[in-house]
Motif scaffolding. Structure first.
Motif, PDB file in Angstrom:
ATOM      1  N   VAL A 101       1.751 -15.637 -19.627  1.00 15.80           N
ATOM      2  CA  VAL A 101       0.771 -14.527 -19.477  1.00 15.80           C
ATOM      3  C   VAL A 101       1.562 -13.315 -18.861  1.00 15.80           C
ATOM      4  CG1 VAL A 101      -1.429 -13.579 -18.155  1.00 15.80           C
ATOM      5  CG2 VAL A 101      -1.350 -15.616 -19.567  1.00 15.80           C
ATOM      6  N   GLY A 102       2.431 -13.810 -17.775  1.00 17.19           N
ATOM      7  CA  GLY A 102       3.282 -12.653 -17.245  1.00 17.19           C
ATOM      8  C   GLY A 102       4.276 -12.157 -18.249  1.00 17.19           C
ATOM      9  N   THR A 103       4.820 -12.756 -18.864  1.00 11.86           N
ATOM     10  CA  THR A 103       5.782 -12.246 -20.310  1.00 11.86           C
ATOM     11  C   THR A 103       4.926 -11.388 -21.068  1.00 11.86           C
ATOM     12  OG1 THR A 103       7.149 -14.115 -19.831  1.00 11.86           O
ATOM     13  CG2 THR A 103       7.358 -12.995 -21.768  1.00 11.86           C
ATOM     14  N   TRP A 104       3.892 -12.035 -21.480  1.00 15.50           N
ATOM     15  CA  TRP A 104       3.074 -11.226 -22.562  1.00 15.50           C
ATOM     16  C   TRP A 104       2.727  -9.727 -22.046  1.00 15.50           C
ATOM     17  CZ3 TRP A 104      -2.290  -9.843 -21.921  1.00 15.50           C
ATOM     18  CH2 TRP A 104      -2.835  -9.329 -23.151  1.00 15.50           C
ATOM     19  N   ILE A 105       2.244  -9.608 -20.591  1.00 11.30           N
ATOM     20  CA  ILE A 105       1.925  -8.469 -20.113  1.00 11.30           C
ATOM     21  C   ILE A 105       3.235  -7.490 -20.155  1.00 11.30           C
ATOM     22  CG2 ILE A 105       1.448  -7.488 -17.867  1.00 11.30           C
ATOM     23  CD1 ILE A 105      -0.472  -9.892 -17.209  1.00 11.30           C
ATOM     24  N   ALA A 106       4.193  -8.061 -19.573  1.00  5.51           N
ATOM     25  CA  ALA A 106       5.421  -7.326 -19.458  1.00  5.51           C
ATOM     26  C   ALA A 106       5.935  -6.637 -21.070  1.00  5.51           C
ATOM     27  CB  ALA A 106       6.744  -7.936 -18.995  1.00  5.51           C
ATOM     28  N   LYS A 107       5.888  -7.739 -22.225  1.00  4.45           N
ATOM     29  CA  LYS A 107       6.273  -6.938 -23.245  1.00  4.45           C
ATOM     30  C   LYS A 107       5.524  -6.117 -23.825  1.00  4.45           C
ATOM     31  CE  LYS A 107       8.367 -11.653 -25.086  1.00  4.45           C
ATOM     32  NZ  LYS A 107       8.293 -12.376 -26.015  1.00  4.45           N
TER      33      LYS A 107
END
Length: 153
Positions: A101-107
């Motif tokens: 989820v953190g990576t998805w938010i950043a991307k």
């Protein structure tokens, strides 16, 4: 002398007219500059029509306030992790969920603070975009909803 006085009087009158005209222009500019700032039109008058604008349609949003493409990416990412979450312990899987989820938010250049303050937003998005993948993730991680598995990003 009479002509001189008359000339002076005429100049004074013209001067007063010029000052009055300038004052009227200044008041008109002030009123025009303040138009649309919460003032009502004078009684008996109507407000000027708003300028015509052409709405440019943006990308379609799903519940949760993200685009369809962003929601689809989240679903794809979740689906890609389902097998490993079924294989590993739920604790390890929850760590993976947080990273995903953190990576998805950043991307997607989303505001992480918004998601931290409302973790249920992930459930809203996935319920709308991919309810079956969401349910498989919940089952694999042994949690009541995805928000319960989110600790922080």
């Amino acid at each position: 002398m009479f002509m001189r006085q008359r000339c002076v009087r005429g100049t004074g009158r013209r001067h007063r007219l010029a000052v009055a005209a300038a004052g009227t222009v200044a008041v008109a500019a002030l009123v025009t500059g303040c138009a649309g700032q919460g003032t009502s039109p004078a009684p008996g008058t109507t407000a000027p029509p708003a300028p015509a604008t052409t709405a440019v349609p943006g990308p379609a949003l799903v519940p949760g306030g993200v685009t369809e493409a962003q929601a689809a990416q989240l679903c794809t990412d979740l689906e890609g992790q389902l097998q490993s979450w079924r294989t590993y312990t739920p604790t390890i899987g929850k760590t993976g969920l947080n990273g995903l989820v953190g990576t998805w938010i950043a991307k997607n250049n989303l505001n992480a603070l918004d998601f931290l303050q409302d973790r249920g937003r992930i459930d809203v998005i996935t319920t709308a975009a991919c309810p079956d993948i969401r349910q498989q993730a919940i089952t694999a991680l042994e949690i009541p909803d995805l928000a319960s598995g989110l600790i922080g990003f």
